[in-house]
Each structure stands twice: as C-alpha cells, then as structure tokens.
Design a protein around this motif. Structure first.
Motif, PDB file in Angstrom:
ATOM      1  N   GLY A 109       0.717  -0.813  -0.185  1.00  0.00           N
ATOM      2  CA  GLY A 109       0.108  -0.071  -0.113  1.00  0.00           C
ATOM      3  C   GLY A 109       0.958   1.485   0.056  1.00  0.00           C
ATOM      4  N   ASP A 110       2.375   1.203  -0.016  1.00  0.00           N
ATOM      5  CA  ASP A 110       2.936   2.377   0.231  1.00  0.00           C
ATOM      6  C   ASP A 110       3.091   2.170  -1.406  1.00  0.00           C
ATOM      7  N   TRP A 111       3.337   4.207  -1.367  1.00  0.00           N
ATOM      8  CA  TRP A 111       4.061   4.400  -2.670  1.00  0.00           C
ATOM      9  C   TRP A 111       4.525   5.648  -2.773  1.00  0.00           C
TER      10      TRP A 111
END
Length: 122
Positions: A81-83
């Motif tokens: 979910g991290d970008w």
C-alpha cells in the motif's frame, strides 16, 4: 470496429527468479509512458549502483516488503500500500526485498518533460 479493452490480474505475471532477483512485465506503453509490473525476491542492487532516470516514476508496493535507498544515504522501508514518486534525476536503488516472499510492485514511468528536471510539488 472500436478497440477492445484488455484485462489481467497483477498476480498472474511472471514470477521473480527462484534464486533471487527481479522479473519485469510491461502492462502498457504509450506516449513515452510505461506501466510495469515488477516481481522481486531477495533483490538488492549492488552498493554504488544507482538508477538515475530521465523521467518521473510512480511506484506502488502491492505485496511483500522492500527498502529503497537514495543518494545521500537515506533508506525508506515500504510495505503493501505504500507508494513513492521518484522525481527525474533522483538517484535511487533497491536496497532490499523480502527473501522469504515475493514482492510485487507497480511502476509508472513517465516520459521526460523538456525544460523540467523533476516533478512539481503538489
């Protein structure tokens, strides 16, 4: 006749090499931009090896775990979910990906923009 849509599943792409490394699959390329699926396993770029791209890149970690390293010594851990948006000219490397589980990334590479070296703050 109008063009037909393409469908797929991000999990159905080529796996990371069993002994470690990365596999790449281009999902879409148009207008100088490229959308890429990357599968990594126990991947780490060699110390001192840097990506220094002419265009901005958007990266989304979908599965697994990773750390990105940046010139100047900063490292950043990423979880699902991290970008990150990596501006053109920002030297970076894959410092580590999970050796026990495949890491899946979605990367969008944008074309260079004449007269602009990096993305604008938004």
């Amino acid at each position: 006749m109008s063009p037909l849509p393409r469908f797929g599943r991000i999990a159905d792409g080529p796996p990371a090499p069993a002994g470690g490394g990365e596999s790449f699959a281009t999902l879409l390329a148009a207008g100088g931009a490229r959308v890429e699926r990357i599968a990594s396993l126990a991947q780490a770029d060699p110390p001192g090896a840097w990506y220094d791209q002419p265009g901005d890149e958007f990266v989304l970690l979908l599965q697994g775990a990773a750390r990105l390293g940046f010139a100047g010594g900063e490292e950043r851990a990423l979880a699902p979910g991290d970008w990150v948006v990596i501006p053109a000219g920002c030297r970076h490397r894959v410092a580590w990906t999970d050796p026990a589980r495949e890491t899946l990334w979605l990367a969008v590479h944008l074309p260079p923009i004449a007269g602009r070296g990096a993305i604008a703050d938004q």
